[in-house]
Scaffold this motif. Sequence first.
Motif, PDB file in Angstrom:
ATOM      1  N   LYS A 208      36.895   0.959  28.842  1.00 56.67           N
ATOM      2  CA  LYS A 208      37.298   2.265  28.096  1.00 56.67           C
ATOM      3  C   LYS A 208      35.841   1.699  26.773  1.00 56.67           C
ATOM      4  N   PRO A 226      38.889   2.858  33.151  1.00 57.99           N
ATOM      5  CA  PRO A 226      40.067   2.325  32.048  1.00 57.99           C
ATOM      6  C   PRO A 226      41.243   1.716  32.818  1.00 57.99           C
ATOM      7  N   SER A 230      45.794   3.911  29.217  1.00 57.58           N
ATOM      8  CA  SER A 230      44.413   3.281  27.853  1.00 57.58           C
ATOM      9  C   SER A 230      43.709   4.881  27.668  1.00 57.58           C
TER      10      SER A 230
END
Length: 289
Positions: A208, A226, A230
């Motif tokens: 990310k 990701p 998250s």
Amino acid sequence: MHARAAAVTATAILGTAALLWPGSAARAGESAAPTVVAHRGASAYAPENTLPAVDKAAELGFTWVENDVQRTRDGRLVVIHDDTLARTTNVEDVFPGRAPWKVKDFTAAEIARLDAGGWYSPAYRGTRVPTLEQYMHRVERNHEKLLLEVKNPELYPGIEQQILKLLGNESWLDRQHRGRLIVQSFSADSVRTVHDLEPAVVTGFLGKPPVSELHEYARFTDLINPSYGSLSAGYVSSVHSFTGPHTKRLGVFAWTVNDAAAARKVRGYGVDGIISNKPDVVRAALRAH
């Protein structure tokens, strides 16, 4: 004749779309369901990264499978997640004096002796760690598509070139196969190397990156992938605002989603793909949503 000509034209259009990441051609209305990828094969139901896991994904009706590729001491490419053989094989019994049992310290012939299924279930005892070539043949036989992860590339200098050479030898870099392959890694340098060597290959970065850096990633990767925990709708929207190297917006594949609630949540964020050990659970959740 006219119908055949129309079909040929449609095939050509779809072939062009297939060079891009899965689902991109169908997202004009933002309602297309995310692509569901069987993580390490259908790894909740068969030992991960093995041929039975590939077969189980096909049996469940999933087109996309994900795997992890590393390299042996004698330079063979094998499909295994950890950089050590200890968790998913009986290496400690077969080679008790060779701790910490790193993949890179064993030859392909030695690894071929190991049981990679008994740890999961007695029903899979005798399952082997597949070479990448063996794995590709099984994916091909099952008419599946592959999300291939270059694992721990810092341990294996030149592994990107080696993987691409094998894929080329197996015709997976030919135009008709491009919609069936994505290469990803946690290493931005590795993803960039793959893109530089084979610009037509669709690539994904596992992680990310900050929104402020996405413009740099858009130079060499088509997907930002990701962990699902998250993610936020805002981040997915930010990723979608960038155009990747194949002149299509960047996509987002979320990992590893194994329950219905999480699947519905990330779909609400607008992700393009969901990677799961239990792809059937994710599929059922998306259909019910």
